[in-house]
Design an enzyme around this catalytic site. Structure first.
Site, PDB file in Angstrom:
ATOM      1  N   GLY A 182       0.801  -1.207  -0.152  1.00 39.32           N
ATOM      2  CA  GLY A 182       0.138   0.183  -0.163  1.00 39.32           C
ATOM      3  C   GLY A 182       0.625   1.390   0.116  1.00 39.32           C
ATOM      4  O   GLY A 182       0.448   2.016   0.814  1.00 39.32           O
TER       5      GLY A 182
ATOM      6  N   GLY B 201      -0.767   4.918  -0.254  1.00 39.12           N
ATOM      7  CA  GLY B 201      -1.499   5.672   0.791  1.00 39.12           C
ATOM      8  C   GLY B 201      -0.754   6.559   1.515  1.00 39.12           C
ATOM      9  O   GLY B 201       0.422   6.768   1.207  1.00 39.12           O
ATOM     10  N   TYR B 202      -1.624   7.169   2.550  1.00 39.60           N
ATOM     11  CA  TYR B 202      -0.872   8.269   3.107  1.00 39.60           C
ATOM     12  C   TYR B 202       0.347   7.937   4.078  1.00 39.60           C
ATOM     13  O   TYR B 202       1.542   8.273   3.958  1.00 39.60           O
ATOM     14  CB  TYR B 202      -1.907   8.865   3.934  1.00 39.60           C
ATOM     15  CG  TYR B 202      -1.426  10.292   4.632  1.00 39.60           C
ATOM     16  CD1 TYR B 202      -0.930  11.417   3.922  1.00 39.60           C
ATOM     17  CD2 TYR B 202      -1.595  10.405   6.104  1.00 39.60           C
ATOM     18  CE1 TYR B 202      -0.533  12.473   4.528  1.00 39.60           C
ATOM     19  CE2 TYR B 202      -1.240  11.658   6.624  1.00 39.60           C
ATOM     20  CZ  TYR B 202      -0.763  12.509   5.973  1.00 39.60           C
ATOM     21  OH  TYR B 202      -0.189  13.822   6.475  1.00 39.60           O
TER      22      TYR B 202
ATOM     23  N   ALA C  32      -0.926  -1.745   4.023  1.00 40.42           N
ATOM     24  CA  ALA C  32      -1.902  -1.491   3.378  1.00 40.42           C
ATOM     25  C   ALA C  32      -3.474  -2.257   4.036  1.00 40.42           C
ATOM     26  O   ALA C  32      -3.094  -2.733   4.885  1.00 40.42           O
ATOM     27  CB  ALA C  32      -2.002  -2.131   2.108  1.00 40.42           C
ATOM     28  N   SER C  33      -4.488  -1.670   3.841  1.00 41.60           N
ATOM     29  CA  SER C  33      -5.568  -2.207   4.692  1.00 41.60           C
ATOM     30  C   SER C  33      -6.755  -1.996   3.532  1.00 41.60           C
ATOM     31  O   SER C  33      -6.817  -1.093   2.726  1.00 41.60           O
ATOM     32  CB  SER C  33      -5.911  -1.088   5.713  1.00 41.60           C
ATOM     33  OG  SER C  33      -7.009  -1.557   6.714  1.00 41.60           O
TER      34      SER C  33
ATOM     35  N   LYS D 236      -9.548  -3.683  12.705  1.00 36.20           N
ATOM     36  CA  LYS D 236      -8.299  -3.540  12.970  1.00 36.20           C
ATOM     37  C   LYS D 236      -7.867  -4.319  14.306  1.00 36.20           C
ATOM     38  O   LYS D 236      -6.593  -4.967  14.338  1.00 36.20           O
ATOM     39  CB  LYS D 236      -8.086  -2.039  13.350  1.00 36.20           C
ATOM     40  CG  LYS D 236      -8.130  -1.018  12.273  1.00 36.20           C
ATOM     41  CD  LYS D 236      -7.348  -1.257  11.044  1.00 36.20           C
ATOM     42  CE  LYS D 236      -5.891  -0.823  11.090  1.00 36.20           C
ATOM     43  NZ  LYS D 236      -5.163  -1.182   9.865  1.00 36.20           N
TER      44      LYS D 236
ATOM     45  N   VAL E 250      -3.585  10.158  12.491  1.00 30.95           N
ATOM     46  CA  VAL E 250      -2.313  10.704  11.900  1.00 30.95           C
ATOM     47  C   VAL E 250      -2.435  11.994  11.225  1.00 30.95           C
ATOM     48  O   VAL E 250      -3.543  12.168  10.224  1.00 30.95           O
ATOM     49  CB  VAL E 250      -2.036   9.549  11.035  1.00 30.95           C
ATOM     50  CG1 VAL E 250      -0.621  10.014  10.099  1.00 30.95           C
ATOM     51  CG2 VAL E 250      -1.794   8.255  11.646  1.00 30.95           C
TER      52      VAL E 250
ATOM     53  N   SER F 138      -8.090  11.281   8.831  1.00 27.08           N
ATOM     54  CA  SER F 138      -7.630  12.072  10.074  1.00 27.08           C
ATOM     55  C   SER F 138      -7.491  13.466   9.718  1.00 27.08           C
ATOM     56  O   SER F 138      -7.617  14.392  10.723  1.00 27.08           O
ATOM     57  CB  SER F 138      -6.433  11.391  10.951  1.00 27.08           C
ATOM     58  OG  SER F 138      -6.511  10.295  10.976  1.00 27.08           O
TER      59      SER F 138
END
Length: 336
Positions: free
Chosen positions: A8, A11-12, A80-81, A156, A184, A196
């Site tokens: 991932g 992603g951020y 990654a999620s 999670k 975050v 966030s």
């Protein structure tokens, strides 16, 4: 030779992990679901084709590509999620892909002889489903999945528990560490950023009519990335969880005060009043965006990073500076 796989990397948090690894001299491979995104991700990271960065196609919901993704890697940062584009109809819609994706990565890592996996978990696996308390949450705490919690926090928690069960029971020497960030923040690299940051963005653009009454921890994305690297390399990190948070929790009114004090006129739209709890709870029943915060209203989810500081020497930067840098980057993005 590729040293580290980052799942991932678009992603951020993943993108900042890739940058931290590249800056530290590692050769990095990262997964994307569609290789057509490679030019876009390289541009976001400002990484040219000559950088020690390669891309491979792999999807957490499919076995294809994972053996190739982990081949030759000493370490894996599993950031990654699975993502949903709409509110799940039931918890399993989010929980099952999170567990299956995590186990898919861990099995591939074990078979490839990877030394250690660092998994990005969340404070959502620690601080939810508990009665109100006056002491900070620590790595000893686990979210109570039998309580009234949102599907994200449940996913999670169960994905991290599944990871520990797998490594302890079937890992055959594979090491695991987890990083559990609070909310975050940090400079944005592009228009796709962490949820966030939406609270900061809505304060700045005036779309938040009032401040919500809840407090949680915050941490800079660059410090989250540095903790991943420490968890990857430090012998003391094997088999451990690490909360990533900067200082104590902040109420939304604290963040608003920082923005107004440090940004002046640029923070003119930041709300000054706090929404009464009874009103916020009523809105949370009918507004999907508010609904996600329903269980936070009136709560203070303080947590501590003392363990990461003690075992790994990790130190977070002042969160006030992060809040200001976050806001400045969001304003610049809006103006670009």
């Amino acid at each position: 030779m590729t040293d580290v796989l980052v799942t991932g990397g678009s992603g951020y948090i993943g993108s900042y992990c890739v940058l931290a690894l590249l800056n530290a001299g590692y050769a990095v491979r990262t997964t994307v679901r569609d290789l057509a995104r490679e030019p876009q991700v390289r541009a976001m990271l400002k990484a040219d084709s000559g950088a020690q960065l390669t891309f491979v196609r792999a999807d957490l919901q499919n076995d294809e590509g994972w053996a190739e993704a982990v081949a030759g890697c000493d370490h894996v940062l599993h950031v990654a999620s699975p993502t949903l584009t709409q509110v799940p109809r039931d918890d399993d819609e989010m929980v099952r892909p999170a567990i299956d994706g995590t186990l898919r990565v861990l099995r591939a890592a074990r078979e490839a002889g990877v030394r250690r996996v660092v998994m990005t978990s969340a404070i959502g696996a620690i601080a939810y489903g508990h009665p109100p308390r006056d002491t900070p949450f620590t790595e000893q705490d686990w979210t109570n999945v039998d309580a009234d919690i949102a599907p994200y926090q449940k996913s999670k928690t169960l994905a991290e528990r599944a990871a520990w069960d797998f490594v302890n029971g079937e890992g055959r020497g594979l090491e695991l560490a987890t990083v559990n960030p609070t909310a975050v923040l940090g400079p944005v690299l592009g228009p796709d950023y962490s949820p966030s940051l939406n609270s900061i963005a809505s304060m700045l653009d005036g779309s938040a009519p009032a401040l919500l009454k809840f407090a949680t921890g915050y941490v800079d994305v660059r410090d989250v990335a540095s903790l991943h690297l420490l968890a990857m390399t430090e012998p003391a990190a094997a088999g451990e969880r690490f909360i990533a948070t900067a200082g104590h929790s902040l109420w939304q009114r604290d963040i608003a005060a920082i923005l107004r004090a440090r940004l002046g006129e640029r923070a003119a739209k930041v709300p000054t009043r706090e929404m009464p709890l009874v009103v916020a709870r009523g809105l949370a029943k009918v507004n999907p965006q508010m609904g996600a915060l329903r269980l936070l209203l009136g709560r203070n989810l303080d947590a501590t990073s003392a363990k990461a500081e003690r075992l790994l020497g990790w130190k977070a930067r002042p969160i006030e500076d992060t809040i200001v840098e976050t806001a400045e980057s969001l304003l610049a993005l809006r103006e670009s």
